[in-house]
Design a protein around this motif. Structure first.
Motif, PDB file in Angstrom:
ATOM      1  N   SER A  68      70.899  -4.592  18.032  1.00  0.00           N
ATOM      2  CA  SER A  68      69.933  -5.050  19.023  1.00  0.00           C
ATOM      3  C   SER A  68      69.834  -6.566  18.936  1.00  0.00           C
ATOM      4  O   SER A  68      68.784  -7.127  18.689  1.00  0.00           O
ATOM      5  CB  SER A  68      68.585  -4.395  18.775  1.00  0.00           C
ATOM      6  N   SER A  69      70.960  -7.188  19.073  1.00  0.00           N
ATOM      7  CA  SER A  69      70.990  -8.645  18.952  1.00  0.00           C
ATOM      8  C   SER A  69      70.905  -9.280  20.336  1.00  0.00           C
ATOM      9  O   SER A  69      71.004  -8.611  21.362  1.00  0.00           O
ATOM     10  CB  SER A  69      72.270  -9.081  18.244  1.00  0.00           C
ATOM     11  N   SER A  74      69.671  -4.750  28.471  1.00  0.00           N
ATOM     12  CA  SER A  74      68.435  -4.021  28.215  1.00  0.00           C
ATOM     13  C   SER A  74      68.692  -2.538  27.968  1.00  0.00           C
ATOM     14  O   SER A  74      67.960  -1.896  27.235  1.00  0.00           O
ATOM     15  CB  SER A  74      67.470  -4.198  29.389  1.00  0.00           C
ATOM     16  N   GLY A  75      69.741  -1.975  28.548  1.00  0.00           N
ATOM     17  CA  GLY A  75      70.065  -0.564  28.355  1.00  0.00           C
ATOM     18  C   GLY A  75      70.720  -0.296  27.020  1.00  0.00           C
ATOM     19  O   GLY A  75      70.684   0.823  26.500  1.00  0.00           O
ATOM     20  N   GLU A  76      71.338  -1.312  26.438  1.00  0.00           N
ATOM     21  CA  GLU A  76      72.052  -1.140  25.178  1.00  0.00           C
ATOM     22  C   GLU A  76      71.109  -0.864  24.019  1.00  0.00           C
ATOM     23  O   GLU A  76      71.476  -0.190  23.064  1.00  0.00           O
ATOM     24  CB  GLU A  76      72.896  -2.388  24.865  1.00  0.00           C
ATOM     25  N   PHE A  77      69.905  -1.391  24.095  1.00  0.00           N
ATOM     26  CA  PHE A  77      68.960  -1.182  22.996  1.00  0.00           C
ATOM     27  C   PHE A  77      68.657   0.299  22.817  1.00  0.00           C
ATOM     28  O   PHE A  77      68.598   0.795  21.695  1.00  0.00           O
ATOM     29  CB  PHE A  77      67.656  -1.952  23.241  1.00  0.00           C
ATOM     30  N   HIS A  78      68.495   1.032  23.908  1.00  0.00           N
ATOM     31  CA  HIS A  78      68.184   2.460  23.827  1.00  0.00           C
ATOM     32  C   HIS A  78      69.366   3.235  23.250  1.00  0.00           C
ATOM     33  O   HIS A  78      69.178   4.176  22.475  1.00  0.00           O
ATOM     34  CB  HIS A  78      67.780   2.989  25.198  1.00  0.00           C
ATOM     35  N   HIS A  82      69.204   5.246  19.772  1.00  0.00           N
ATOM     36  CA  HIS A  82      69.606   6.654  19.686  1.00  0.00           C
ATOM     37  C   HIS A  82      70.650   6.857  18.578  1.00  0.00           C
ATOM     38  O   HIS A  82      70.555   7.797  17.773  1.00  0.00           O
ATOM     39  CB  HIS A  82      70.140   7.122  21.033  1.00  0.00           C
ATOM     40  N   LEU A  83      71.652   5.984  18.534  1.00  0.00           N
ATOM     41  CA  LEU A  83      72.686   6.094  17.499  1.00  0.00           C
ATOM     42  C   LEU A  83      72.097   5.896  16.108  1.00  0.00           C
ATOM     43  O   LEU A  83      72.469   6.597  15.153  1.00  0.00           O
ATOM     44  CB  LEU A  83      73.797   5.066  17.743  1.00  0.00           C
ATOM     45  N   ARG A  84      71.187   4.947  15.980  1.00  0.00           N
ATOM     46  CA  ARG A  84      70.545   4.704  14.692  1.00  0.00           C
ATOM     47  C   ARG A  84      69.747   5.927  14.237  1.00  0.00           C
ATOM     48  O   ARG A  84      69.804   6.329  13.081  1.00  0.00           O
ATOM     49  CB  ARG A  84      69.629   3.489  14.793  1.00  0.00           C
TER      50      ARG A  84
END
Length: 168
Positions: A68-69, A74-78, A82-84
């Protein structure tokens, strides 16, 4: 006042009366038991419960690693979150399984140790019982032989006495 005959109850009315009303858990359990006991020869099918928690289907290696760099959309954070989360569940499952395996192994070792100690105690007590039984048997054999020797000695002395008594 004329008394009119009461109408006979129809089949539908009788069915309504036969169906009991469930008021609480006790009635529900009682009805289930009555249903089971109507035909006791009929086999009862009990579903088998799963004893082990199945592993979550998580891939071993996550190919699309991202963080989350800054610069991420904005969609990549979700997606990252989820992966985390999936990775945390996978790690937690692996850790719980390892702990369970260790506890199972310790339990089985303790069972084996207890079984071995019980067998040793049993063998010791068995040896003691057999030794005591052999000693008792030997003593009974000795007393029988001494008793038979004494009776034969008495018979021989009685015979001598009676023979000397007859000579007089």
């Amino acid at each position: 006042m004329s008394s009119s005959p009461k109408p006979e109850k129809s089949v539908n009315d009788q069915d309504k009366e036969k169906k009991p009303v469930v008021k609480d858990a006790y009635d529900l359990q009682r009805l289930k038991l009555e249903k089971l006991m109507k035909n006791p020869t009929k086999p009862v099918i009990l579903p088998e419960t799963s004893r082990e928690k199945k592993s979550p289907h998580v891939p071993e290696f996550v190919r699309n690693v991202m963080g989350s760099s800054a610069g991420a959309g904005s969609g990549e954070f979700h997606v990252y979150r989820h992966l985390r989360r999936k990775e945390h569940f996978r790690q937690k499952f692996i850790q719980e399984k390892a702990e369970k395996d260790i506890l199972d192994e310790e339990y089985h070792k303790k069972l084996e140790l207890n079984k071995q100690l019980a067998e040793e105690r049993t063998a010791k007590k068995r040896a003691k019982r057999l030794k005591k039984k052999a000693k008792r048997k030997k003593n009974q054999g000795d007393t029988k032989s001494t008793v038979s020797n004494e009776t034969s000695a008495k018979d021989s002395t009685d015979g001598n006495v009676s023979s000397s008594g007859s000579d007089d």
